[in-house]
Design an enzyme around this catalytic site. Structure first.
Site, PDB file in Angstrom:
ATOM      1  N   GLY A 166       0.770  -1.084   0.021  1.00  0.00           N
ATOM      2  CA  GLY A 166      -0.068   0.065  -0.086  1.00  0.00           C
ATOM      3  C   GLY A 166       0.799   1.227   0.029  1.00  0.00           C
ATOM      4  N   ASP A 167       2.046   1.160   0.848  1.00  0.00           N
ATOM      5  CA  ASP A 167       2.703   2.394   0.731  1.00  0.00           C
ATOM      6  C   ASP A 167       3.428   2.691  -0.545  1.00  0.00           C
ATOM      7  OD1 ASP A 167       2.382   3.252   3.601  1.00  0.00           O
ATOM      8  OD2 ASP A 167       3.483   1.527   4.117  1.00  0.00           O
ATOM      9  N   SER A 168       4.065   1.537  -1.062  1.00  0.00           N
ATOM     10  CA  SER A 168       4.435   1.715  -2.354  1.00  0.00           C
ATOM     11  C   SER A 168       3.820   2.207  -3.348  1.00  0.00           C
ATOM     12  CB  SER A 168       5.262   0.476  -2.620  1.00  0.00           C
ATOM     13  OG  SER A 168       6.417  -0.046  -1.754  1.00  0.00           O
ATOM     14  N   ALA A 170       1.030   4.100  -2.980  1.00  0.00           N
ATOM     15  CA  ALA A 170       0.709   5.676  -2.822  1.00  0.00           C
ATOM     16  C   ALA A 170       1.862   6.421  -3.239  1.00  0.00           C
ATOM     17  CB  ALA A 170       0.606   5.868  -1.341  1.00  0.00           C
ATOM     18  N   ALA A 171       3.104   5.799  -2.753  1.00  0.00           N
ATOM     19  CA  ALA A 171       4.164   6.711  -3.484  1.00  0.00           C
ATOM     20  C   ALA A 171       4.392   6.604  -4.858  1.00  0.00           C
ATOM     21  CB  ALA A 171       5.614   5.778  -2.829  1.00  0.00           C
TER      22      ALA A 171
END
Length: 395
Positions: A166-168, A170-171
């Site tokens: 998820g973080d990646s 979003a990035a």
């Protein structure tokens, strides 16, 4: 001299979603100035697997960046950041919504000192809406965005990928938004805000999930290593205890697969002749293919299927990737030394640019390595003030 050479980014925040976006922008040649808390720095410096007290991820996620220590919780540090923003193109932050405003660093206040600044927000649930103020790590956003429900075995609880997906995601959307906003600014000269919610970055990948349910009456859920109705496309064993993925669900590709298997008659067999038929006979068909692949070593199997034009790939691990000729040929494994002198491999730059390729000039810097240089050149701080700020713990 990457394609973003000349673009200056001020990175605020920690952990993954914001800093990974900063890494990508730096990979493309942007000057990325990372603001970190004095004394402690970004927790990523100590996160995950470590050697000699330093994260093995830090040299990569902070590569090409400059480290400047500033206490954002005090008025003097906030003033320093506003002074830096006057000379920056982009501000990238991933604090909980409302935090920047409490620190006097709202978009309005930053726009007042630099009307052209692009402010990119990355948060769990976005800057607006009833859930905006809630804490939201990438793992939670994966659940809310729908991908956890569709990941794993149908006989088990929802699974997660072994990475911070998820973080990646979003990035990646943060970088896309940054580039789009900079392109628009090039026409009118004015910046804007870019609002990236991690759960929305996840949800954007969920294909026709809503329509499948609302119109088609189908709830997409966990299906293990296959997609229902798509066959053959699965993981198959080999004689040397490796595993390969074979994707031969299109009619023409299936024909090439069965020719490679020495079973060309299967292409005309009514049980397997069409996409729909193969989907209905998935288990039986996968059994036939597994019986065949398990008699061949992985290298020979991959080579044979590649010769026949069948999409195939090894289930790679870190151990196999390090010795993969294709990864090496495309500079996807970059060897660099970290601050402790340890040579380590890191992921290469994606995508490849023909005329302005990115480069890794430095690995993640020591805490505050660039504080003095950046504050004197971009914020107008003289030596005497630097000494006072340092003595007072502001930097």
């Amino acid at each position: 001299m990457g394609p973003l050479s000349g673009v200056r980014v001020l990175e605020l925040g920690s952990f993954i979603a914001g800093p990974f976006a900063g890494q990508l922008l730096a990979d493309y040649g942007a000057e990325v100035i990372k603001i970190e808390p004095p004394r402690t720095g970004d927790p990523m410096r100590r996160w995950g697997i470590t050697k000699d007290g330093e994260s093995l991820w830090w040299p990569a996620i902070a590569r090409n960046k400059k480290s400047v220590t500033v206490d954002l919780r005090g008025e003097r540090g906030q003033r320093l950041v506003r002074d830096l923003v006057s000379n920056c193109d982009v501000v990238l932050e991933n604090f909980r919504p409302g935090t920047m405003a409490r620190w006097g660093l709202s978009y309005e206040s930053l726009r007042a000192v630099n009307p052209g600044v692009v402010v990119v927000h990355v948060s769990g649930f976005g800057q607006t809406g009833p859930s905006a103020g809630h804490a939201g790590f990438g793992s939670v956003a994966e659940a809310v965005g729908g991908i956890r429900y569709t990941t794993g075995s149908p006989d088990d609880t929802p699974a997660r990928s072994g990475i911070s997906l998820g973080d990646s995601l979003a990035a990646l959307f943060a970088v896309i938004g940054t580039l789009a906003a900079l392109a628009e600014r090039g026409r009118g000269g004015e910046g804007q805000e870019v609002d990236v919610a991690i759960y929305e970055a996840v949800f954007a990948l969920m294909e026709s999930m809503l329509a499948d349910f609302h119109v088609g009456g189908v709830m997409r859920t966990r299906s293990g290593s296959v997609l229902p109705g798509v066959a053959p496309s699965n993981v198959y064993p080999t004689a040397d205890d490796a595993e390969v993925v074979i994707a031969a669900n299109a009619d023409s590709v299936f024909t090439r697969l069965v020719e490679a298997m020495g079973r060309p008659e299967l292409a005309a067999d009514p049980r397997y002749a069409t996409h729909q038929a193969r989907g209905e006979a998935m288990a039986e068909l996968d059994g036939l293919i597994a019986d065949w692949t398990s008699t061949r070593k992985s290298g020979d199997l991959v080579g044979l299927l590649q010769e026949h034009g069948v999409p195939v790939g090894m289930i790679n691990t870190a151990a196999t990737i390090l010795h993969d000729a294709h990864f090496a040929a495309r500079d996807m494994i970059l060897w660099r030394r970290n601050g402790n002198g340890t040579e380590l491999p890191m992921n290469g730059i994606v995508p490849k640019f023909s005329r302005t390729p990115g480069e890794i000039d430095r690995t993640g810097p020591r805490l505050g390595a660039d504080t003095d240089t950046v504050l004197t050149t971009l914020a107008g701080v003289d030596d005497a003030e630097l000494a006072t700020l340092r003595a007072d713990g502001v930097i």
